[in-house]
Design an enzyme around this catalytic site. Structure first.
Site, PDB file in Angstrom:
ATOM      1  N   GLU A 180      25.389  -7.346  41.378  1.00 48.47           N
ATOM      2  CA  GLU A 180      24.501  -6.707  40.403  1.00 48.47           C
ATOM      3  C   GLU A 180      24.505  -5.212  40.692  1.00 48.47           C
ATOM      4  OE1 GLU A 180      20.031  -6.846  38.440  1.00 48.47           O
ATOM      5  OE2 GLU A 180      20.273  -7.443  40.531  1.00 48.47           O
ATOM      6  N   GLU A 189      22.657  -0.617  44.723  1.00 51.46           N
ATOM      7  CA  GLU A 189      21.610   0.286  44.232  1.00 51.46           C
ATOM      8  C   GLU A 189      21.666   1.572  45.043  1.00 51.46           C
ATOM      9  OE1 GLU A 189      19.063   2.251  42.467  1.00 51.46           O
ATOM     10  OE2 GLU A 189      19.069   0.186  41.693  1.00 51.46           O
ATOM     11  N   ASP A 238      20.503   2.543  33.008  1.00 51.47           N
ATOM     12  CA  ASP A 238      20.066   3.787  32.373  1.00 51.47           C
ATOM     13  C   ASP A 238      20.921   4.023  31.129  1.00 51.47           C
ATOM     14  OD1 ASP A 238      19.494   6.476  31.683  1.00 51.47           O
ATOM     15  OD2 ASP A 238      19.029   6.945  33.774  1.00 51.47           O
ATOM     16  N   ASP A 251      17.302  -3.545  26.810  1.00 50.48           N
ATOM     17  CA  ASP A 251      16.358  -3.487  25.689  1.00 50.48           C
ATOM     18  C   ASP A 251      16.714  -2.334  24.760  1.00 50.48           C
ATOM     19  OD1 ASP A 251      15.603  -1.493  27.586  1.00 50.48           O
ATOM     20  OD2 ASP A 251      13.688  -1.300  26.523  1.00 50.48           O
ATOM     21  N   THR A 291      14.310  -9.772  34.971  1.00 50.55           N
ATOM     22  CA  THR A 291      14.124  -8.686  35.932  1.00 50.55           C
ATOM     23  C   THR A 291      12.690  -8.195  35.802  1.00 50.55           C
ATOM     24  OG1 THR A 291      14.653  -6.819  34.491  1.00 50.55           O
ATOM     25  CG2 THR A 291      16.521  -8.008  35.468  1.00 50.55           C
ATOM     26  N   GLU A 292      12.272  -7.348  36.737  1.00 54.92           N
ATOM     27  CA  GLU A 292      10.923  -6.780  36.652  1.00 54.92           C
ATOM     28  C   GLU A 292      10.738  -6.011  35.353  1.00 54.92           C
ATOM     29  OE1 GLU A 292      11.981  -6.961  41.068  1.00 54.92           O
ATOM     30  OE2 GLU A 292      12.987  -6.345  39.222  1.00 54.92           O
ATOM     31  N   TYR A 293      11.748  -5.237  34.979  1.00 53.51           N
ATOM     32  CA  TYR A 293      11.643  -4.404  33.787  1.00 53.51           C
ATOM     33  C   TYR A 293      11.753  -5.233  32.517  1.00 53.51           C
ATOM     34  CZ  TYR A 293      12.468  -1.078  37.481  1.00 53.51           C
ATOM     35  OH  TYR A 293      12.377  -0.377  38.654  1.00 53.51           O
ATOM     36  N   GLU A 294      12.538  -6.277  32.568  1.00 62.92           N
ATOM     37  CA  GLU A 294      12.673  -7.152  31.406  1.00 62.92           C
ATOM     38  C   GLU A 294      11.335  -7.768  31.033  1.00 62.92           C
ATOM     39  OE1 GLU A 294      15.332 -11.040  30.030  1.00 62.92           O
ATOM     40  OE2 GLU A 294      15.648 -10.095  31.988  1.00 62.92           O
TER      41      GLU A 294
END
Length: 214
Positions: free
Chosen positions: A43, A68, A117, A153, A190-193
């Site tokens: 990932e 990351e 991003d 998104d 994911t956290e952001y999803e």
């Protein structure tokens, strides 16, 4: 996403060389880094690590790499790996442009890009993880059956990525224009999803392969 600087994060990561590669000490030896020789999934841009740690826990027969570059985020992935006792997940703290320094040709079976991003300005297009420079790196390290899974998104980034991949010679095995409406229950958030979905944002997803990996 703005990341709050954690001055202690680098030392914390360096204290765990068995789990975190900070300076390329495992470059070219990814398979050997793990206890077992198993397929490798990556990932790129793991954020806080909810997605990749969940996958690793569910699939002990697969070795995972979290890549990351932000040290002030990577420590959260490390915390999860330690808490969950995962032996099939390692962390690279570096930029994706260095992928081929770490992985041998054909060493990887799958690449995940989750909520990357979007770099919306045209002059920043080359920074997008689906720009042709990055696609060339993915093609180099993926094996003949390897594939790329992408979620976002951002409608603009999704459209750009479809075009970029198609022009590069990739084909799509799955495209979801409203993932959560079509989800069969296998999707890992994911956290952001979760945050975006709770706000009503549509989530786009695709799976793609290269016509010829080499």
């Amino acid at each position: 996403m703005r990341v709050r600087y954690k001055p202690w994060a680098e030392d914390y990561l360096k204290d765990h060389p068995e789990l975190v590669d900070m300076d390329g000490q495992h470059a070219g030896k990814m398979t050997e880094w793990f206890d077992k020789t198993q397929p490798i999934h990556i990932e790129i841009g793991s954020g806080m690590g909810q997605f990749i740690t969940t996958l690793a826990a569910q699939n002990p027969h697969i070795n995972y790499i979290s890549m990351e570059r932000e040290k002030s985020i990577v420590y959260k992935v490390l915390d999860k790996v330690k808490e969950m006792g995962l032996t099939n997940l390692k962390i690279i703290c570096n930029d994706a442009i260095e992928l081929n320094e770490y992985f041998k040709d054909g060493e990887v079976s799958r690449i995940y890009l989750n909520f990357s991003d979007p770099w919306p300005k045209n002059r920043h297009a080359k920074r997008r993880l689906t720009y042709h420079t990055f696609l060339a790196l993915y093609q180099q390290i993926l094996n003949d059956e390897g594939d790329l899974h992408f979620k976002t998104d951002n409608r603009g980034l999704f459209a750009y990525s479809l075009e970029s991949m198609s022009q590069f010679g990739m084909y799509f095995t799955k495209i979801n224009l409203n993932l959560h409406q079509e989800d069969d229950g296998s999707n890992i958030l994911t956290e952001y999803e979760k945050k975006f979905s709770d706000k009503g944002s549509r989530i786009y997803r695709m799976e793609a392969k290269f016509h010829s990996q080499k």
